[in-house]
Design a protein around this motif. Structure first.
Motif, short mmCIF file in Angstrom:
data_model
loop_
_atom_site.label_atom_id
_atom_site.label_comp_id
_atom_site.label_asym_id
_atom_site.label_seq_id
_atom_site.Cartn_x
_atom_site.Cartn_y
_atom_site.Cartn_z
N HIS A 107 0.85 -1.19 0.00
CA HIS A 107 0.00 0.00 0.00
C HIS A 107 0.88 1.24 0.00
CE1 HIS A 107 -2.62 -3.16 1.66
NE2 HIS A 107 -3.59 -2.52 1.02
N ALA A 108 1.29 1.65 -1.21
CA ALA A 108 2.21 2.78 -1.31
C ALA A 108 1.53 4.08 -0.91
CB ALA A 108 2.74 2.89 -2.74
N GLU A 109 0.19 4.06 -0.85
CA GLU A 109 -0.55 5.28 -0.50
C GLU A 109 -0.53 5.56 1.01
OE1 GLU A 109 -1.77 2.41 -1.41
OE2 GLU A 109 -3.62 1.91 -0.34
N TYR A 110 -0.14 4.61 1.81
CA TYR A 110 -0.10 4.81 3.27
C TYR A 110 0.91 5.88 3.64
CZ TYR A 110 -2.77 0.47 4.27
OH TYR A 110 -3.72 -0.51 4.37
N ASP A 111 0.60 6.63 4.70
CA ASP A 111 1.55 7.62 5.23
C ASP A 111 2.32 6.95 6.38
OD1 ASP A 111 2.94 9.65 6.41
OD2 ASP A 111 1.25 11.05 6.49
N PHE A 112 3.41 6.28 6.01
CA PHE A 112 4.09 5.45 7.00
C PHE A 112 4.71 6.26 8.15
CE2 PHE A 112 3.87 2.59 3.31
CZ PHE A 112 3.34 1.46 3.91
N MET A 113 5.18 7.47 7.83
CA MET A 113 5.76 8.29 8.92
C MET A 113 4.67 8.66 9.94
SD MET A 113 9.01 8.47 8.67
CE MET A 113 9.38 9.71 9.92
N ASN A 114 3.49 8.92 9.45
CA ASN A 114 2.38 9.21 10.34
C ASN A 114 2.03 7.97 11.18
OD1 ASN A 114 0.12 10.32 11.53
ND2 ASN A 114 -1.22 9.90 9.78
N TYR A 115 1.97 6.82 10.51
CA TYR A 115 1.72 5.57 11.23
C TYR A 115 2.79 5.35 12.30
CZ TYR A 115 -1.67 4.03 7.66
OH TYR A 115 -2.74 3.90 6.83
N LYS A 172 13.67 11.19 3.74
CA LYS A 172 12.30 11.35 3.25
C LYS A 172 11.88 9.99 2.68
CE LYS A 172 13.50 15.96 1.67
NZ LYS A 172 14.94 15.62 1.72
N LEU A 173 10.71 9.51 3.07
CA LEU A 173 10.27 8.17 2.64
C LEU A 173 9.48 8.23 1.33
CD1 LEU A 173 11.34 7.39 5.34
CD2 LEU A 173 9.25 6.11 5.81
N GLN A 174 9.82 7.36 0.42
CA GLN A 174 9.15 7.30 -0.88
C GLN A 174 8.71 5.86 -1.19
OE1 GLN A 174 8.45 9.70 -2.99
NE2 GLN A 174 9.78 11.43 -2.46
N PRO A 175 7.51 5.49 -0.75
CA PRO A 175 7.03 4.14 -1.07
C PRO A 175 6.77 4.00 -2.56
CG PRO A 175 5.63 5.23 0.58
CD PRO A 175 6.52 6.28 0.00
N ILE A 176 7.03 2.84 -3.09
CA ILE A 176 6.68 2.52 -4.49
C ILE A 176 5.71 1.35 -4.45
CG2 ILE A 176 7.56 1.58 -6.66
CD1 ILE A 176 10.12 3.05 -6.28
N GLN A 177 4.66 1.44 -5.25
CA GLN A 177 3.69 0.35 -5.28
C GLN A 177 4.36 -0.94 -5.77
OE1 GLN A 177 0.53 0.68 -4.17
NE2 GLN A 177 0.46 -1.56 -4.38
N ARG A 178 4.23 -1.98 -4.99
CA ARG A 178 4.78 -3.27 -5.44
C ARG A 178 3.93 -3.84 -6.55
NH1 ARG A 178 8.70 -6.54 -2.99
NH2 ARG A 178 7.64 -8.36 -3.77
N ILE A 179 4.58 -4.41 -7.53
CA ILE A 179 3.82 -4.95 -8.66
C ILE A 179 4.03 -6.45 -8.82
CG2 ILE A 179 3.70 -2.81 -9.99
CD1 ILE A 179 6.14 -3.91 -11.60
N GLN A 180 3.03 -7.07 -9.35
CA GLN A 180 3.08 -8.47 -9.79
C GLN A 180 3.38 -9.52 -8.71
OE1 GLN A 180 5.54 -8.44 -13.29
NE2 GLN A 180 3.93 -7.62 -14.57
N ALA A 181 4.61 -9.63 -8.28
CA ALA A 181 4.96 -10.81 -7.47
C ALA A 181 4.74 -10.56 -5.98
CB ALA A 181 6.40 -11.20 -7.70
N GLY A 182 3.97 -11.42 -5.35
CA GLY A 182 3.83 -11.38 -3.90
C GLY A 182 5.12 -11.88 -3.25
N TYR A 183 5.36 -11.41 -2.05
CA TYR A 183 6.61 -11.71 -1.35
C TYR A 183 6.83 -13.21 -1.17
CZ TYR A 183 10.27 -10.77 2.06
OH TYR A 183 11.46 -10.69 2.73
N HIS A 184 5.75 -13.91 -0.88
CA HIS A 184 5.90 -15.33 -0.56
C HIS A 184 5.53 -16.25 -1.73
CE1 HIS A 184 6.96 -14.61 3.52
NE2 HIS A 184 5.86 -13.94 3.76
N GLU A 185 5.13 -15.66 -2.86
CA GLU A 185 4.69 -16.50 -3.96
C GLU A 185 5.86 -17.29 -4.57
OE1 GLU A 185 2.59 -14.27 -6.95
OE2 GLU A 185 1.02 -13.77 -5.51
N LEU A 186 5.67 -18.59 -4.70
CA LEU A 186 6.78 -19.43 -5.17
C LEU A 186 6.66 -19.82 -6.64
CD1 LEU A 186 7.51 -21.74 -2.13
CD2 LEU A 186 8.70 -19.67 -2.87
N ALA A 187 5.47 -19.59 -7.24
CA ALA A 187 5.29 -19.99 -8.64
C ALA A 187 5.74 -18.87 -9.58
CB ALA A 187 3.84 -20.32 -8.89
#
Lengths: 385, 385
Positions: A107-115, A172-187
């Protein structure tokens, strides 16, 4: 951005793949003249496993694909719970005067510093004896934020943000939306060019090297073809040997040992059938109180003989290690190195077998004992111009 | 001799060969009704090496060839300088009420008990820093006796005699003239049926199994054919791992560590080229002050994590371990066991992972980790009737 602005990433590159390349390309698009500084884990990783390729090979892949300056996070800084690992990585980038921290998040839209400011200082209640520390912290975060934050990269992002906050927000934090592959996906998914590092390693282990060509840059493909990748089972005979011949009392000083788990670690090793694997042992020792990752990290700490005092010494006097640079990286080093907060070690010599770099020295020797490739002595930082 | 008279031997049987069989036949000729009691080293031997076959296999070979009662000398009692080893072996036989000690000697005509009284208490001058302890003692013995006593079995015989004297001479000594094979001779000699155990192992390693048929009893030949013999290089990766990851300070408590040699042991392991063998390391660490045997024994002590306090505990409360017996051996046990001076352990269980038998337990587990054959748990003494 001015020419000397720097964008930082905290990585493992285990191995360097198209997802990592995509991240670098996004950065280059937004900040074409910035110096891309990477803090990378060395030969053993945060989740408690050996790197599949040694740090020099992975650094070379990174430099060949757009990274300008690559720094090793020493083993004492890597073999840590996620929050400590994140802190050490952020601390490294901050020490080098880096301006931005870029990371992938679900969720690149989250404000992680605020969290981060909302959860800073939160501790899990840790009263339930059938709950792991991680699960306990997780519940506390959900309560504080009013919604769940459960995906692995989002959680790591929060850890970066907390570290940054603790250090006075140098980055300064710059999240990038992760695409395609999930972290734990093995296929591997047909029609895509990005797969997770886990999927790449898993398919390599199953002998599907040729299929990996689509998912990694050329340099990585050559490395995957030329090297025998390293996995836990390559080191398992050594850990098993240690468990069979060391008393629980001698293991009590290993970093992360707690609640008398050392007795269980030894006992389960003694009870294993002949030919059992690292995973067999890990499953045998698993309890509700210890996650697999925590046990695997503890296993690495035992394997490397990382003692509590090794970690304390590192925390009191952090340092980082220069693995390589491009021309732009060199310019950055020349312009900024006098302002670096912590030492940036450029070589490890025979003399470092004892003293503050003793852990780096011994960890390098151990990894090298498998691969035969020198990890420290006579190694100068890579220069890819 | 009365029916219950017992003749003792202190051995390694590494492996059991025709020379050992000859010795048993000589005893049986002279004392046909005596019970032959053997105290044998277990899975690791006095000269600092693993046994080529496990203790149960070697015990079985011995029982099949005329031994009546076979006892293991525990690792803490074996991994010792020759004098201590000899003392522990003699102590074991004396504890079991054995009457005679039979041993091979290059000079069976020597009066070893008389020699023992002449050299008892002698210590090497140990002033010369380029001389080993063994060489220094050797010089002192020559001076006391008025002639050299230099051959390996004669020296061991003197050590037995000294131990016997120290214990109040419970045993009568019976030297047997050694025939044919010299202790260190590695060649097989055509037309002979006796070769040294070293020659047998060395020829096995060179792939000449078939040629060994002449030099060993049938049982041993089957064992040599069915098993992959164990050598130092099988354990070397574990010791190397330990040397690469353990600090010299942590090695200081290993039994036999002296004069700061631990720094050299670690340093030379770090400096070895990839793929180096145990022998390469041993040659690298060799100094004039440490014989190869002493270094090899130190290497075994490190491999087994034998600490000074393990040895002290054993010396304060010696015990021996029952490996097997024939019908005559059983009769002997039944008649005499109430008079045994020290415990004769008949089993090691999971509970012994800690406590006084912890060293036996862990040494068994280590050897077993190579061979896959259970060494302790659920093992009852062999009964060959």
């Amino acid at each position: 951005m001015s020419k000397l602005e720097a964008v930082g990433i905290i990585t493992e590159y285990n191995p360097f793949h198209n997802g990592h390349l995509h991240q670098l390309n996004v950065i280059k698009e937004k900040a074409p003249t910035a110096c891309i500084v990477v803090v990378m884990s060395g030969n053993f990783l945060q989740r408690g496993e050996p790197a599949c390729l040694d740090k020099w090979t992975r650094a070379k892949e990174a430099l060949a694909n757009g990274v300008d300056l690559i720094i090793e996070l020493p083993p004492q800084a890597c073999i840590q719970p996620a929050d400590r690992f994140a802190f050490n990585g952020v601390n490294g980038l901050a020490s080098l005067g880096v301006d931005y921290l870029v990371f992938g998040a679900e969720h690149a839209e989250y404000d992680f510093m605020n969290y981060a400011s909302q959860v800073q200082g939160l501790k899990g209640e840790f009263k339930k004896y059938n709950q792991s520390y991680a699960a306990s912290i997780q519940a506390a975060i959900t309560q504080a934020l009013g919604h769940e934050l459960a995906e692995p990269n989002d959680l790591l992002a929060l850890a970066y943000a907390k570290a940054n906050l603790k250090l006075g927000s140098p980055l300064k934090l710059q999240p990038i939306q992760r695409i395609q592959a999930g972290y734990h996906e093995l296929a591997l998914k047909a029609g895509q060019q990005i797969a997770s590092a886990s999927a790449i390693r898993s398919n390599y282990q199953q002998g599907r090297l040729a299929e990996l060509r689509t998912y990694v840059p050329h340099e990585t493909y050559v490395d995957l073809s030329d090297n025998s990748l390293v996995f836990w089972d390559d080191f398992w005979p050594f850990l098993r040997y240690k468990l069979l011949t060391t008393t629980p009392k001698e293991l009590a000083n290993i970093y992360g040992m707690a609640e008398g788990i050392e007795y269980r670690l030894v006992q389960k090793a003694n009870e294993l059938a002949h030919g059992s694997s690292f995973d067999d042992w890990l499953h045998a020792v698993k309890t509700k109180r210890f996650t697999y990752t925590r046990l695997a990290r503890l296993a690495i700490a035992m394997l490397l003989n990382l003692q509590t005092e090794d970690i304390t010494s590192y925390n009191e006097a952090p340092y980082f290690r220069l693995l390589g640079f491009t021309k732009r990286g060199q310019e950055y080093l020349n312009a900024k190195k006098k302002q670096f907060t912590y030492p940036l070690v450029t070589k490890v010599t025979q003399k470092d077998a004892k003293g503050p770099l003793a852990v780096d020295y011994r960890v390098g020797k151990l990894y090298q004992s498998l691969t035969g490739k020198e990890q420290d002595l006579k190694k100068a930082p890579l220069r890819i111009f």
